[in-house]
Structures are given as C-alpha cells and as structure tokens.
Scaffold this motif. Sequence first.
Motif, PDB file in Angstrom:
ATOM      1  N   VAL A  53       0.534  -0.849   0.063  1.00 35.62           N
ATOM      2  CA  VAL A  53      -0.221  -0.048  -0.167  1.00 35.62           C
ATOM      3  C   VAL A  53       0.890   1.345  -0.126  1.00 35.62           C
ATOM      4  CG1 VAL A  53      -1.907   1.002   1.554  1.00 35.62           C
ATOM      5  CG2 VAL A  53      -1.873  -1.412   1.120  1.00 35.62           C
ATOM      6  N   SER A  54       2.063   1.668   0.738  1.00 33.48           N
ATOM      7  CA  SER A  54       2.507   2.536   0.947  1.00 33.48           C
ATOM      8  C   SER A  54       4.068   1.894  -0.102  1.00 33.48           C
ATOM      9  CB  SER A  54       2.819   2.711   2.426  1.00 33.48           C
ATOM     10  OG  SER A  54       1.998   3.060   2.795  1.00 33.48           O
ATOM     11  N   GLN A  55       4.269   3.326  -0.405  1.00 38.86           N
ATOM     12  CA  GLN A  55       5.623   3.162  -1.697  1.00 38.86           C
ATOM     13  C   GLN A  55       6.503   4.265  -0.926  1.00 38.86           C
ATOM     14  OE1 GLN A  55       7.044   0.861  -3.773  1.00 38.86           O
ATOM     15  NE2 GLN A  55       4.174  -0.433  -2.574  1.00 38.86           N
ATOM     16  N   ARG A  79     -13.345   4.833   9.574  1.00 39.37           N
ATOM     17  CA  ARG A  79     -12.010   4.237   9.207  1.00 39.37           C
ATOM     18  C   ARG A  79     -11.272   4.934  10.990  1.00 39.37           C
ATOM     19  NH1 ARG A  79      -9.708   2.147   3.897  1.00 39.37           N
ATOM     20  NH2 ARG A  79     -11.091   2.877   2.361  1.00 39.37           N
ATOM     21  N   MET A  80     -10.717   4.137  11.386  1.00 37.63           N
ATOM     22  CA  MET A  80      -9.595   4.614  12.531  1.00 37.63           C
ATOM     23  C   MET A  80      -8.207   4.753  12.056  1.00 37.63           C
ATOM     24  SD  MET A  80     -12.244   3.084  15.558  1.00 37.63           S
ATOM     25  CE  MET A  80     -10.593   3.157  17.301  1.00 37.63           C
ATOM     26  N   GLY A  81      -7.471   5.476  12.082  1.00 43.38           N
ATOM     27  CA  GLY A  81      -6.522   5.766  11.149  1.00 43.38           C
ATOM     28  C   GLY A  81      -6.133   4.641   9.855  1.00 43.38           C
ATOM     29  N   ALA A  82      -4.858   5.024   8.469  1.00 39.56           N
ATOM     30  CA  ALA A  82      -4.877   4.336   8.184  1.00 39.56           C
ATOM     31  C   ALA A  82      -4.800   2.915   8.009  1.00 39.56           C
ATOM     32  CB  ALA A  82      -3.663   4.812   7.318  1.00 39.56           C
ATOM     33  N   ILE A  83      -4.852   2.013   6.957  1.00 42.47           N
ATOM     34  CA  ILE A  83      -4.914   0.451   6.628  1.00 42.47           C
ATOM     35  C   ILE A  83      -3.634  -0.084   7.602  1.00 42.47           C
ATOM     36  CG2 ILE A  83      -4.065   0.464   4.877  1.00 42.47           C
ATOM     37  CD1 ILE A  83      -6.531  -1.644   4.330  1.00 42.47           C
ATOM     38  N   GLU A  84      -3.501  -0.389   8.455  1.00 44.62           N
ATOM     39  CA  GLU A  84      -2.076  -1.437   8.676  1.00 44.62           C
ATOM     40  C   GLU A  84      -1.889  -2.394   7.343  1.00 44.62           C
ATOM     41  OE1 GLU A  84      -2.459  -2.133  12.506  1.00 44.62           O
ATOM     42  OE2 GLU A  84      -3.055  -0.286  13.061  1.00 44.62           O
ATOM     43  N   GLU A  85      -0.380  -2.845   6.831  1.00 43.38           N
ATOM     44  CA  GLU A  85       0.581  -3.820   6.545  1.00 43.38           C
ATOM     45  C   GLU A  85       1.542  -3.874   7.252  1.00 43.38           C
ATOM     46  OE1 GLU A  85       1.241  -2.772   2.396  1.00 43.38           O
ATOM     47  OE2 GLU A  85       1.951  -0.780   2.975  1.00 43.38           O
ATOM     48  N   GLY A  86       1.539  -5.215   7.207  1.00 43.80           N
ATOM     49  CA  GLY A  86       3.361  -5.912   7.171  1.00 43.80           C
ATOM     50  C   GLY A  86       4.500  -5.082   7.007  1.00 43.80           C
ATOM     51  N   LYS A  87       5.680  -5.716   7.455  1.00 41.77           N
ATOM     52  CA  LYS A  87       6.876  -5.194   6.698  1.00 41.77           C
ATOM     53  C   LYS A  87       7.551  -5.477   5.198  1.00 41.77           C
ATOM     54  CE  LYS A  87      11.855  -4.275   7.712  1.00 41.77           C
ATOM     55  NZ  LYS A  87      12.755  -4.147   9.238  1.00 41.77           N
ATOM     56  N   LYS A 110      -4.547  -4.360   7.560  1.00 40.46           N
ATOM     57  CA  LYS A 110      -5.024  -4.495   8.996  1.00 40.46           C
ATOM     58  C   LYS A 110      -6.034  -2.974   8.656  1.00 40.46           C
ATOM     59  CE  LYS A 110      -3.482  -7.623  12.142  1.00 40.46           C
ATOM     60  NZ  LYS A 110      -2.682  -8.341  13.227  1.00 40.46           N
ATOM     61  N   GLN A 111      -7.195  -3.100   9.029  1.00 38.42           N
ATOM     62  CA  GLN A 111      -8.371  -1.810   9.184  1.00 38.42           C
ATOM     63  C   GLN A 111      -8.897  -1.605  10.406  1.00 38.42           C
ATOM     64  OE1 GLN A 111      -7.614   0.936   7.121  1.00 38.42           O
ATOM     65  NE2 GLN A 111      -9.413   1.525   8.767  1.00 38.42           N
ATOM     66  N   LYS A 112      -8.828  -0.872  10.955  1.00 39.59           N
ATOM     67  CA  LYS A 112      -9.674  -1.025  12.425  1.00 39.59           C
ATOM     68  C   LYS A 112     -11.003  -0.102  11.619  1.00 39.59           C
ATOM     69  CE  LYS A 112      -6.218  -1.344  15.845  1.00 39.59           C
ATOM     70  NZ  LYS A 112      -5.778  -0.745  16.777  1.00 39.59           N
ATOM     71  N   ILE A 113     -12.256   0.050  12.091  1.00 39.40           N
ATOM     72  CA  ILE A 113     -13.680   0.510  11.998  1.00 39.40           C
ATOM     73  C   ILE A 113     -14.780   0.710  13.501  1.00 39.40           C
ATOM     74  CG2 ILE A 113     -13.748  -0.137  10.128  1.00 39.40           C
ATOM     75  CD1 ILE A 113     -15.780  -2.073  10.716  1.00 39.40           C
ATOM     76  N   LYS A 114     -15.203   1.470  13.020  1.00 40.08           N
ATOM     77  CA  LYS A 114     -15.621   1.926  14.049  1.00 40.08           C
ATOM     78  C   LYS A 114     -17.149   2.515  13.776  1.00 40.08           C
ATOM     79  CE  LYS A 114     -16.931   5.542  18.165  1.00 40.08           C
ATOM     80  NZ  LYS A 114     -16.375   6.807  18.766  1.00 40.08           N
TER      81      LYS A 114
END
Length: 658
Positions: A53-55, A79-87, A110-114
Amino acid sequence: MRNLIAVLLLFVTNFIFGQNQVQWNTSVERISDSTYTLIVEAEIKLNWHLYAVSQPQDEEPAIIPTTFNFQGEGVDFERMGAIEEGKPITEMDKIFEQELSYFADKAIFKQKIKLLNPGLKTVIGDVSYQACDDKQCIFDQYDLGFSLDGSAVIIDKVVDAKSLDLAQNLEIPLTNTDLLKANKHSEDAQGKGLFNLFVLGFLGGLIALLTPCVFPMIPLTVSFFTKQSSNKSKGVSNAILYGAFIVGIYMALSVPFHFLDSIAPEILNNISTNVWLNVTFFIIFVVFAFSFFGYFELTLPHSWGNKMDSASGAGGVIGIFFMALTLAIVSFSCTGPILGSLLAGSLSNDGGATQLTVGMTGFGVALALPFALFALFPNMLKSLPRSGGWMTTTKVILGFLELAMAFKFLSNADLVEHWGILKREVFIGIWIVIFILMALYVFGLIRFPHDGPRKKLSFYRFIFGFAVIGFVIYLIPGLFNTSQSNLKLLSGFPPPVFYSIYEKESDCPLGLTCFKDFDEGLAYAKEHNKPILLDFTGWACVNCRKMEENVWSEPEIFNLLNEEYVLISLYVDDRKELEEGDQFNFELENGRVKSIKTIGDKWATFQTINFKTASQPYYIQMSSDYELLSSPQKYTDAITYYQWLQDGLKKFAESQDK
C-alpha cells in the motif's frame, strides 16, 4: 530504453492476458461492541510479489500500489486511522528502475473501523492491486466480505434495492424482436469487412517483405531449400511447408483473443477504449517510430533466436517449423510495429478476435508467399532488386506513418475522457507537421542515422515526395471552420468535426439535434410522435465517424435524420462517471456482476441486454412504444442506409394508421 519497452509490453500483454496469482481471505477481530479490525490476508504465488500500500515517497511509483475500498464508509462506519500492513521488502526494481516495496509469499492488511450503524452485520469492499514476477504483471480487482457477527457473507452486489431498481430500467419491453435476427445485409457487410481486413493484413505483410529484416532472407532461404533437398520436388514441398508454418505462426498469435471474446461481449471494446492502454499504445508507437528512424533497434532476446536456430537443424518437418519460427523472431524489429498496428486496429473495431485472426492470416500469407513462389519458379529470383538503401528509406517512411498513428491512440484517450487537448484541428495540425517532415526526408533535405551517402533522387522517390505534399495540401482545409474541413477520405481517423477548437451549435454529429440519454430522447419522441433512430456509437469508433461523415452527410440522409427521426446517440466508451446516485451493479446472465460506474458502462450494458450485441456502429429504428421498425443496420453505404431509413418510416406510418 530497453527497460521502458519492457515496462510497456508488460502492461499491454498482461492487461489483456493477466491471470489471478494472488488468493485473498478475510477475517474480523472484535475489539468492542462498536470497534472491529478488518483483516485481509493475501497468499501470493511462488516467485510472484504483491506491491504494498505504502511506497517510497521519493518519486511517483511506476506501479499500482494495493488499495482498499469499503462500501458504506462514512454512513455505516468510519475508519480509525490508515490501513496497517506488514513490513514489506523494499529494494530497487530492475524493470521499473525505482525503489519499490512489495510482499512475497504472504501479506496481511488490517483496518480498524468504528461503527456508526449499530445494526451493521457485514462490510463489503474490494481490493485493487498489481502483482508481478520476473516476466509479467497482472492488474486485478477482488471483492471482499467481512462478517461482524460470524454469519456467512454472500457478496451479491445487485441485491440492494437501488441496484435492482436501476438495473430493471436498463431492460426495455421490445416488440418485433425477430427483426434482430433477420439482418442478412449486416452479415454480408461483415463478410466484406473481413475480406477488406485480410487485404489490409496482406498489404502489411508485403510492406514487411520490403524491410531489411526480411527481404535479404528470401533468396537465401529459397536457395537453401532448392539446393539442400535431394530433388527439386522435395525442395518445393519444403518451401511450401515453410510458408504454411509462417502463416500458422502468425494466425496462432490471435488465438488468446478468442478466449477474451467468450468472457464478455464488450470486453474487447473496453480494452480498445481503455484510457491508459491507449496512452500506452501512443508511447509504444512513438518508440516504434524512432526505432524505424534508426536511433535504436528493437529486438526480442537474442537467446530466443539462437535457440530456435539451433532447433531448426533437427531436420524434417520439425526443423522446417523452427526455421519459420526463427524468421518470425529475428524479423521482429521490422514486423513488430506493423503487427502492433494490426492488433490495435482490430481491437478498435467490431469483431475484434475474428478480425485479428483474418488480418494476421493475410499478413502471414503475404510474408510466406515469396518463399513458396520462388521455390516453384527459382529463375524469378534474378528479377528481385538488390538489397540496399531503398530498404532503409522504406523503414523511415514507415516510422513517420507509425508516428502519425500514435496520435490516433492519444486522440482515443482524449475523446473518451474529454480532456480537450487534441481537438480536431490540433490533431490535423500535428499530422501536417509529420507529413511535411516525411516529404523533406523523401527529397533528401533531412537525414537519419542509417541513411547512406546522398544520391540523386530517383524518379519514383520524386513522384512519392510530391504525393506526400499533395496529401499535406489536402489536410490544410481541416484546420479551418469551413464546409471543406470534413476531409471525407480520412473519416474516422481525426476526431469528429464537432470536437473542435471552434464554437459549434451542437455537440452532435454534423450539427444534428440529438439526445445522449435514452429516456430523454424517448420522452421527446412520444411528445412529437416521431420514430427513434437509436445510434450505438463510440468516441473512439472509426467506422462510426466514417458513417457520420460519409453517409449521414449525404443531403437526403441528413434531411431525414434532421426532420423525420429523433436521434439518440449512446456512446458506449464514454468514461465520464455517472452521478454517485446513478451508479449501480448489474448481474449478467452468466452470473457475473458488472459495476455500472460510467456513462459508457451504462449504454454498453443497455445495448448488450436488449439487442444481444456489442458492436458499433449499430443502428436501431423503433417507435416510442418500443416496437422495432426494421432489422438493425451496421456500417454500410449511403444508398443502402437511405433505403433502410425510408423502409423504417414507411413501417412507422403503417403502425400509426392501425
């Protein structure tokens, strides 16, 4: 330059042939009654990698990063913050020449949501991604479903009431539908079109014969067969077999496109009008042009040619086959651009895969014909002109033609996206510059790297140069807003007349009054009690422009369209997005779900479900009560089209008298 070409070819071939090399799985982790973590796991095939996702932020990435979209965001949850990805692994990519981040084997997001809607049970979304190995890349999208309460998730995009409602509006209650099957003239016209494409492919093959990669091979190969065989008849049969294998190899290149035809009727049209594919073709054709100019040479890997050449020594039928395959590979630097033109032209027309096969067959026949012909009549070899500078001249002239064609693809992208950067007069101006440069080259006033010493102009080169100047003079009226600006001989290549830098009264063909929405046109037809001419067209449709500028422009046809019919022009390749409230999902008969997001998506689907075809131009005459007045019409001549319109009016008058 080689890396740039590799990137472009990866994009084109795998946009068309890409297969899913990533498996996606979803799960949910409950944090509290209103907070959840949506988990997406990607299992990546061995030797493939999925871009993160992040480059790295040093420059715009040359690849498509992985992105996630979720339905109901901002309404049902946030969404609660940006999506998290492994290293990810971050390193310099040799193909794209950039530092890129990717995953191998496995990736977890992983994406946290409320929750904003306490009753929400499922979350639906999708992931768009690019994955590559060391030879190819794929670009794909996958639907994701998350269950917040542990129940099974069924991703059925069309079950929502809005989609059902809008989808039902696409289907109209046609009567007299037997007329859809009774269009013999269209079948005859299609057959004629295929013959014309065979002739064009054949001419392309003849041009390829004149290039330095192929022409010198003719006497060498024919002499090999006639001298190495035990007797003359054996040599002749081997040469003919060699020619047959050449035809078969080029025909085989079109086979994968027939599988695309079977997936969905409009897929080749979607490919041909895809904005970024057209931009890519533009870049590729510019690269091809400068290769023909002699600034560099495009070749397939030398190892391919060496392996095929070694295999050709096996003898017998197998050896002859590999000799033919060797010719196809080593001549790629000259035949590749011509084949690219054939591929792009076939994708842009009705009948894509079949047209491509016919065109490839014509190309292969022309390329193979001399080998069989000179084997039968070896004395004719003496009449062949000697190899020399004229072949380099041929390549350079082809380079100018490739450059002119390149702007056609950029124009396609400009039209479907409505960028407004290549209006008709701008396009024609660029062509004028290109062909002036060609004329200067033919007269020896400009030169390229592979040109030999200056020589006195031959008679034929002199005549050809003046023919190019004549073409430039023909183009000049296209720069002005006059009645002579139509340029009928080029219909379909420049943008339509109404796509102009000059202010026009109408954005419809020839200034006619038309509707670009079916419901609006239908309401007008009911109010004025007129028959409807339904025109399925496309911004990038060459034959549509030819019909408008060569057939509709005839005074008697123009008057009928302007006074007797309600013209509804539906552009199936219009990439302008529908209003968000008008976007929906449609379930096709084969169970596949199609997202209707653009104007083109809507009208292409409308055509497919009601008229069982995806070809353009495609004309329907009907009443405002949905009664078909005649069989459909496709690309045809003015006399036939005029009679077809008259028959439709007669049928409409009869229906009104009942």
